[in-house]
Enzyme design. Structure first.
Site, mmCIF file in Angstrom:
data_model
loop_
_atom_site.group_PDB
_atom_site.id
_atom_site.type_symbol
_atom_site.label_atom_id
_atom_site.label_comp_id
_atom_site.label_asym_id
_atom_site.label_seq_id
_atom_site.Cartn_x
_atom_site.Cartn_y
_atom_site.Cartn_z
ATOM 1 N N ASN A 1 -2.342 7.537 46.403
ATOM 2 C CA ASN A 1 -1.346 8.414 45.311
ATOM 3 C C ASN A 1 0.068 8.150 45.756
ATOM 4 O O ASN A 1 0.143 7.801 47.130
ATOM 5 C CB ASN A 1 -1.671 9.908 45.436
ATOM 6 C CG ASN A 1 -2.043 10.370 46.825
ATOM 7 O OD1 ASN A 1 -2.180 9.669 48.051
ATOM 8 N ND2 ASN A 1 -1.656 11.728 47.013
ATOM 9 N N CYS B 1 -5.599 11.558 34.536
ATOM 10 C CA CYS B 1 -6.486 10.199 35.145
ATOM 11 C C CYS B 1 -7.828 10.125 34.323
ATOM 12 O O CYS B 1 -8.201 8.907 33.923
ATOM 13 C CB CYS B 1 -6.668 10.079 36.512
ATOM 14 S SG CYS B 1 -5.230 10.016 37.782
ATOM 15 N N CYS C 1 -1.363 9.110 40.513
ATOM 16 C CA CYS C 1 -2.307 9.521 41.366
ATOM 17 C C CYS C 1 -3.133 8.089 41.649
ATOM 18 O O CYS C 1 -2.801 7.125 41.191
ATOM 19 C CB CYS C 1 -3.353 10.305 40.397
ATOM 20 S SG CYS C 1 -2.813 11.834 39.866
ATOM 21 N N GLU D 1 3.660 9.816 45.684
ATOM 22 C CA GLU D 1 4.457 10.996 45.140
ATOM 23 C C GLU D 1 5.892 10.620 45.024
ATOM 24 O O GLU D 1 6.426 9.595 45.423
ATOM 25 C CB GLU D 1 4.038 12.385 45.933
ATOM 26 C CG GLU D 1 2.791 12.452 46.115
ATOM 27 C CD GLU D 1 2.538 13.944 46.897
ATOM 28 O OE1 GLU D 1 1.437 14.412 46.759
ATOM 29 O OE2 GLU D 1 3.538 14.161 47.858
ATOM 30 N N CYS E 1 -7.749 14.345 37.852
ATOM 31 C CA CYS E 1 -6.790 15.241 36.865
ATOM 32 C C CYS E 1 -6.981 14.849 35.626
ATOM 33 O O CYS E 1 -7.737 13.804 35.176
ATOM 34 C CB CYS E 1 -5.297 15.388 37.454
ATOM 35 S SG CYS E 1 -4.359 13.766 36.951
ATOM 36 N N GLU F 1 -6.153 7.224 41.327
ATOM 37 C CA GLU F 1 -6.881 6.834 40.406
ATOM 38 C C GLU F 1 -6.099 5.680 39.371
ATOM 39 O O GLU F 1 -6.368 4.595 39.127
ATOM 40 C CB GLU F 1 -7.559 7.823 39.583
ATOM 41 C CG GLU F 1 -8.428 8.751 40.411
ATOM 42 C CD GLU F 1 -7.721 9.949 40.734
ATOM 43 O OE1 GLU F 1 -6.606 9.690 41.278
ATOM 44 O OE2 GLU F 1 -8.138 11.028 40.563
HETATM 45 ZN ZN LIG Z 1 -4.642 12.079 38.512
#
Ligand SMILES: [Zn+2]
Length: 123
Positions: A37, A83, A48, A39, A80, A50
């Site tokens: 990830n 994703c 993210c 940020e 999430c 993924e």
């Molecule tokens: Zn995600």
């Protein structure tokens, strides 16, 4: 794949959540791509693990994935919604999803996480 996803956490950039996540996708021809990830101070710009892994793989020519492993510590890192949709774009034929939090490992499938993905039929 789980080991690679766990190792990918080391590169996570997560100064806001302190929730480092790693991921590893497997292409239909067996290639593995890791991601973490990333940020951002503008939280909505956060990417993210993924999607990092997916974008890396697609940029190298991959178009179909058969599995993904996602690793974190402190909470099971279920993908999430964003994703799940991105993964579904490249999951024709199904995708195994491994989720790991420390020693706990869970196996599920993308179809169970996102049974009604958005698709457009393209030729
Ligand atoms: Zn995600």
């Amino acid at each position: 794949m789980v080991r690679i996803a766990r190792d990918a956490r080391a590169n996570a950039y997560a100064p806001y959540s302190n929730y480092s996540v790693g991921a590893c996708v497997r292409t239909d021809d067996g290639r593995l791509y890791a991601g973490c990830n990333v940020e951002n101070a503008s939280f909505g710009m956060t990417i993210c693990a993924e999607r990092t892994a997916v974008v890396k793989a697609v940029s190298e020519g991959a178009r179909r994935f058969t599995a993904i492993a996602v690793a974190a510590e402190g909470a099971m890192p279920y993908p999430c919604g964003a994703c799940r949709q991105v993964l579904s774009e490249f999951a024709d034929g199904g995708m195994i999803v491994w989720i790991t939090d420390g020693d706990a490992i869970e196996r599920t499938e993308l179809g169970a996480l996102l049974p009604y993905n958005f698709i457009i039929n393209h030729q």
